[in-house]
Write a protein that holds these residues in place. Structure first.
Motif, mmCIF file in Angstrom:
data_model
loop_
_atom_site.group_PDB
_atom_site.id
_atom_site.type_symbol
_atom_site.label_atom_id
_atom_site.label_comp_id
_atom_site.label_asym_id
_atom_site.label_seq_id
_atom_site.Cartn_x
_atom_site.Cartn_y
_atom_site.Cartn_z
ATOM 1 N N SER A 650 0.828 -1.210 0.000
ATOM 2 C CA SER A 650 0.000 0.000 0.000
ATOM 3 C C SER A 650 0.861 1.259 0.000
ATOM 4 N N ASP A 651 2.126 1.110 -0.354
ATOM 5 C CA ASP A 651 3.050 2.251 -0.379
ATOM 6 C C ASP A 651 4.053 2.032 -1.520
ATOM 7 N N PRO A 652 4.561 3.120 -2.133
ATOM 8 C CA PRO A 652 5.393 2.939 -3.339
ATOM 9 C C PRO A 652 6.826 2.480 -3.063
ATOM 10 N N TYR A 653 7.460 1.934 -4.086
ATOM 11 C CA TYR A 653 8.900 1.643 -4.053
ATOM 12 C C TYR A 653 9.470 1.982 -5.432
ATOM 13 N N ASP A 654 10.404 2.931 -5.482
ATOM 14 C CA ASP A 654 11.054 3.286 -6.763
ATOM 15 C C ASP A 654 12.191 2.294 -7.000
ATOM 16 N N VAL A 655 12.059 1.494 -8.040
ATOM 17 C CA VAL A 655 13.118 0.512 -8.341
ATOM 18 C C VAL A 655 14.371 1.269 -8.785
ATOM 19 N N PRO A 656 15.547 0.997 -8.181
ATOM 20 C CA PRO A 656 16.761 1.734 -8.584
ATOM 21 C C PRO A 656 17.052 1.554 -10.079
ATOM 22 N N ALA A 657 17.323 2.660 -10.754
ATOM 23 C CA ALA A 657 17.548 2.595 -12.201
ATOM 24 C C ALA A 657 18.967 2.110 -12.517
ATOM 25 N N ASN A 658 19.951 2.625 -11.784
ATOM 26 C CA ASN A 658 21.350 2.266 -12.084
ATOM 27 C C ASN A 658 22.133 1.908 -10.834
ATOM 28 N N PRO A 659 21.736 0.859 -10.138
ATOM 29 C CA PRO A 659 22.512 0.520 -8.926
ATOM 30 C C PRO A 659 23.870 -0.036 -9.348
ATOM 31 N N GLU A 660 24.845 0.038 -8.440
ATOM 32 C CA GLU A 660 26.149 -0.561 -8.743
ATOM 33 C C GLU A 660 26.000 -2.068 -8.904
ATOM 34 N N LEU A 661 25.011 -2.645 -8.173
ATOM 35 C CA LEU A 661 24.827 -4.098 -8.229
ATOM 36 C C LEU A 661 23.356 -4.428 -7.986
ATOM 37 N N ARG A 662 22.853 -5.432 -8.745
ATOM 38 C CA ARG A 662 21.477 -5.903 -8.492
ATOM 39 C C ARG A 662 21.566 -7.386 -8.123
ATOM 40 N N LEU A 663 20.957 -7.764 -7.003
ATOM 41 C CA LEU A 663 21.042 -9.154 -6.558
ATOM 42 C C LEU A 663 19.704 -9.843 -6.724
ATOM 43 N N GLU A 664 19.733 -11.037 -7.328
ATOM 44 C CA GLU A 664 18.528 -11.879 -7.403
ATOM 45 C C GLU A 664 18.681 -12.916 -6.297
ATOM 46 N N THR A 665 17.736 -12.980 -5.379
ATOM 47 C CA THR A 665 17.933 -13.879 -4.220
ATOM 48 C C THR A 665 17.156 -15.181 -4.358
ATOM 49 N N GLU A 666 16.236 -15.219 -5.370
ATOM 50 C CA GLU A 666 15.307 -16.344 -5.348
ATOM 51 C C GLU A 666 15.961 -17.681 -5.701
ATOM 52 N N ALA A 667 17.023 -17.621 -6.526
ATOM 53 C CA ALA A 667 17.683 -18.890 -6.859
ATOM 54 C C ALA A 667 19.158 -18.835 -6.473
ATOM 55 N N THR A 668 19.498 -17.924 -5.554
ATOM 56 C CA THR A 668 20.911 -17.769 -5.189
ATOM 57 C C THR A 668 21.073 -17.857 -3.678
ATOM 58 N N GLU A 669 22.113 -18.562 -3.254
ATOM 59 C CA GLU A 669 22.430 -18.689 -1.826
ATOM 60 C C GLU A 669 22.814 -17.348 -1.227
ATOM 61 N N VAL A 670 22.576 -17.204 0.071
ATOM 62 C CA VAL A 670 22.977 -15.972 0.768
ATOM 63 C C VAL A 670 24.477 -15.732 0.579
ATOM 64 N N ASP A 671 25.260 -16.779 0.797
ATOM 65 C CA ASP A 671 26.721 -16.642 0.725
ATOM 66 C C ASP A 671 27.155 -16.115 -0.643
ATOM 67 N N ASN A 672 26.495 -16.630 -1.679
ATOM 68 C CA ASN A 672 26.856 -16.196 -3.030
ATOM 69 C C ASN A 672 26.462 -14.739 -3.255
ATOM 70 N N CYS A 673 25.313 -14.326 -2.711
ATOM 71 C CA CYS A 673 24.895 -12.907 -2.838
ATOM 72 C C CYS A 673 25.962 -12.005 -2.207
ATOM 73 N N ALA A 674 26.392 -12.366 -0.992
ATOM 74 C CA ALA A 674 27.394 -11.539 -0.301
ATOM 75 C C ALA A 674 28.710 -11.543 -1.089
ATOM 76 N N HIS A 675 29.027 -12.705 -1.666
ATOM 77 C CA HIS A 675 30.268 -12.796 -2.437
ATOM 78 C C HIS A 675 30.234 -11.882 -3.671
ATOM 79 N N GLN A 676 29.050 -11.774 -4.291
ATOM 80 C CA GLN A 676 28.926 -10.863 -5.454
ATOM 81 C C GLN A 676 29.263 -9.423 -5.048
ATOM 82 N N VAL A 677 28.870 -9.071 -3.828
ATOM 83 C CA VAL A 677 29.196 -7.708 -3.356
ATOM 84 C C VAL A 677 30.709 -7.572 -3.194
#
Ligand SMILES: Nc1ncnc2c1ncn2[C@@H]1O[C@H](COP(=O)(O)OS(=O)(=O)O)[C@@H](OP(=O)(O)O)[C@H]1O
Ligand SMILES: Nc1ncnc2c1ncn2[C@@H]1O[C@H](COP(=O)(O)OP(=O)(O)O)[C@@H](O)[C@H]1O
Length: 689
Positions: A650-677
């Motif tokens: 019930s409230d907006p969210y502006d999707v970042p247009a040009n983030p330094e990094l975008r993480l997909e978490t649905e098929a990726t392990e937490v450890d791998n997400c952190a490693h991408q950073v």
């Protein structure tokens, strides 16, 4: 040179001028002493003072006598001080006419000295004192107390720099912030309305609201940012400037890529006030006090040292070997002593800060012969106006007692315009300076760009490189890159002490602080990944790591805030402020709020990027997945309407247009997400491999 004769001074005006002058010099004298000093009877003086009080030029005060009893004393009001300043030229003209008449009577001939308003040129001497706008210290005390009652304008940092040079004679012949006629004439013709050369509009910009509250003829108090009264100004003019025209005429284009044009449109107030200034005190400086000199202090120094010729070197950068060679050559060519005269007021955004620069200058000063070189700091607010700025710098140096001035390649250049082209040609400043050199009153020592010739192990101006010589050069951008990446800076380019000093302030990126800013829906995985990242960074060691998680911040920093746009923005700005302090001090800040608004994220980025890198990481988990996870049961409550303004529901969210990094978490392990950073940080040079 145009030298308009001022209107003749009447006897009454002369009497008033003498009285004001005496009361400025000795405001606490008795009437008897004042009468004796100005050469009138006590009765007459008494009548004069009464009239001056009625007219608002003189006020009554108190003084303690030797017997500690309080007695009446008289002093100038700010109106009186302003009138006295205005009468100076006419008083001098009258005295000059009297001298001429006396000369004719006693010798039968006219004196032959032409009267000119430009007192500096009659003196013909760069060493004699220059007029300042200050009242005497005793009067200043009185005026300060009186000015407490006036409407106040709080000066901006740039106006404080301008005011200091107005008051101490650095901007002579200006007597205050430009009135409208002078402004128009400076903008269009680089001259004041009386014809004197002056290329830069020195204006007091204020808000419309403040301008509306000021009647013409009013005296206002000018205060620094701590509220100290530095001067009063009689507002004689008030107008809305044509900023587009000012940009085009003064800076060459109405293009906000020019720092001064950007300032004009986005920082300066909409209305200008003009009028004469009465100086009360210098702005206070706590840093490098012994290195700051007024024009008269420098003139006195040159007199004392017996320096007849002085070549000034203007700079806003650290001194490297090319600068040293250039200044040596200039001093030799002009057979003059050298004044290193760096600007410590406002320079180009992004320049090395003046604290670091002055430490660099001090480090190399002993490479210069002390008997012929001096260094002094100039609290000028530069405008980066290239050719016009060079002429302005010349006039300012003439006021500081210099006889020569170095103009090199791209003097006071503002960088590229919005089309990626230079605003001015590299030697436009030299051309313009040459045209006005006689009027400026200092001689230009011009140089082409200095480059290093490898075979000769020596610097040469670019147009004097010996045939077949291998030219080496490092641009400003290349130097910044090398500093940022901790790469070598060769000895032929700079002095080891300067490089050490610069490295201390701008360590390699792998030693600077930075902020990783996660953003995404509630339950997207921000906290989980942020925690994993923190542990990985702590394992590496080297820099302190702080986690500013959304939940934790809301408990500690923002416990009173809700979830309206206003409150969310305030929350994110607080997180941004803490992260910017951590980054400034060399730490790593990891932030993990929802931060739904793009404008607020951009503002935080700008705050932080002054001090170090900002890495925006969008945790791009879909709202459906977050709702499936519903770790805290909040989505269910939000669907039931039990939590209002819930992000994604019930409230907006502006999707970042040009983030330094975008993480997909649905098929990726937490450890791998952190490693991408971690990989991203490595690729940006923020952590050494
Ligand atoms: N109305 C509403 N909208 C969004 N979130 C809500 C709301 N009410 C409470 N919560 C809980 O507060 C956490 C979000 O706070 P943030 O400080 O990150 O939000 S914001 O950045 O200021 O928008 C968020 O925590 P996270 O799940 O860690 O994101 C929620 O648990
Ligand atoms: N790849 C992933 N990255 C992060 N969290 C994940 C991931 N996969 C599943 N999750 C789960 O999603 C939830 C995220 O919650 P949390 O980290 O608190 O999110 P937020 O801080 O964005 O509200 C946790 O229960 C976590 O175990």
């Amino acid at each position: 040179m145009i030298a308009l004769k001022p209107a003749p001074m009447t006897d009454a005006e002369e009497r008033l001028f003498r009285l004001l002058r005496q009361l400025d010099l000795v405001p606490f004298a008795s009437q008897r002493e004042t009468a004796a000093a100005v050469g009138v009877s006590l009765g007459r003086l008494n009548a004069q003072i009464k009239q001056a009080i009625t007219d608002g030029y003189v006020s009554l005060g108190e003084r303690r006598g030797a017997d500690r009893r309080s007695r009446v004393a008289y002093g100038l009001t700010h109106k009186g001080a302003a009138l006295k300043a205005r009468l100076i030229d006419r008083f001098l003209a009258r005295k000059f006419a009297e001298y001429d008449a006396l000369h004719a009577e006693l010798t039968g001939q006219a004196s032959g000295y032409p009267f000119t308003l430009n007192r500096i040129s009659t003196m013909q001497n760069n060493l004699s004192p220059i007029p300042e706008l200050y009242v005497s210290p005793d009067s200043a005390q009185r005026l300060k107390a009186e000015a407490g009652e006036l409407v106040s304008h709080d000066l901006t940092p740039r106006q404080i720099c301008d005011l200091e040079l107005l008051m101490n004679g650095g901007f002579y012949p200006l007597k205050g912030f430009l009135p409208e006629a002078d402004y128009n004439s400076v903008v269009s013709d680089m001259r004041l309305s009386d014809g004197k050369l002056w290329p830069m509009p020195i204006t007091l910009d204020v808000s419309e609201k403040f301008a509306d509250s000021i009647e013409l003829g009013t005296d206002i108090a000018l205060r620094d940012q701590e509220g100290v009264i530095l001067a009063t100004m009689t507002v004689t003019d008030k107008w809305v400037p044509n900023k587009q025209l000012e940009a085009e005429k003064v800076f060459g284009a109405d293009d906000s890529a020019h720092p001064a044009v950007n300032y004009l449109h986005n920082t300066a107030g909409a209305v200008y006030l003009g009028g004469p200034v009465t100086g009360i005190q210098q702005p206070v400086h706590y840093d490098f006090r012994s290195r700051r000199d007024t024009p008269n202090e420098l003139r006195a120094l040159f007199r004392k040292l017996g320096w007849r010729k002085v070549v000034a070197f203007q700079t806003r950068n650290p001194l490297h070997r090319a600068h040293q060679e250039l200044t040596f050559r200039a001093a030799r060519e002009a057979q003059a002593n050298l004044l290193i005269h760096p600007v410590v007021g406002m320079t180009k955004p992004g320049d090395v800060d003046h604290f670091t620069r002055v430490r660099c200058y001090e480090a190399v000063l002993d490479q210069y012969p002390a008997s012929t070189t001096s260094m002094s700091l100039l609290n000028l607010a530069m405008r980066m106006a290239g050719p016009r700025e060079a002429v302005w710098h010349g006039l300012i140096r003439a006021n500081h007692g210099c006889t020569h001035f170095i103009v090199g390649r791209d003097h006071a250049g503002p960088g590229k315009n919005s089309a990626g082209k230079d605003f001015y040609g590299p030697y436009d400043a030299q051309e313009l300076f040459k045209t006005y050199q006689d009027e400026i009153g200092v001689e230009m020592v011009d140089f082409k760009h200095m480059v290093y010739v490898q075979e000769k192990a020596q610097y040469f101006p670019a147009d004097e490189v010996p045939e077949g010589g291998t030219v080496l050069d490092i641009s400003g951008t290349e130097l910044r890159r090398r500093l940022a990446e901790g790469l070598e800076i060769p000895e032929w380019f700079s002095f080891p002490q300067v490089v050490t000093e610069l490295r201390r302030t701008r360590p390699a990126r792998s030693k600077q602080g930075f902020t990783v800013f996660f953003t995404g829906f509630s339950g997207s995985g921000k906290s989980t990944i942020a925690n994993a990242l923190m542990v990985k960074l702590m394992e590496m060691g080297g820099r302190p790591v702080t986690l500013l998680d959304g939940d934790i911040v809301r408990k500690n920093l923002s416990s009173e805030l809700g979830f309206s746009k206003e409150h969310r923005d305030l929350n994110i700005r607080r997180i941004g402020y803490v992260a910017s302090e951590i980054t400034k001090n060399g730490g790593i800040a990891i932030c993990a709020p929802i931060a739904p608004y793009a404008t607020t994220r951009r503002a935080v980025r700008e705050d932080i990027e002054q001090f170090g890198a900002f890495i925006e990481v969008h945790v791009a988990t879909s709202i459906e997945e977050c709702e499936r996870r519903d770790r805290k049961g909040l989505y269910k409550l939000a669907r039931e309407g039990k939590i209002k303004e819930f992000t994604g529901i019930s409230d907006p969210y502006d999707v970042p247009a040009n983030p330094e990094l975008r993480l997909e978490t649905e098929a990726t392990e937490v450890d791998n997400c952190a490693h991408q950073v971690i990989l991203k940080l490595e690729s940006m040079g923020l952590i050494a491999g």
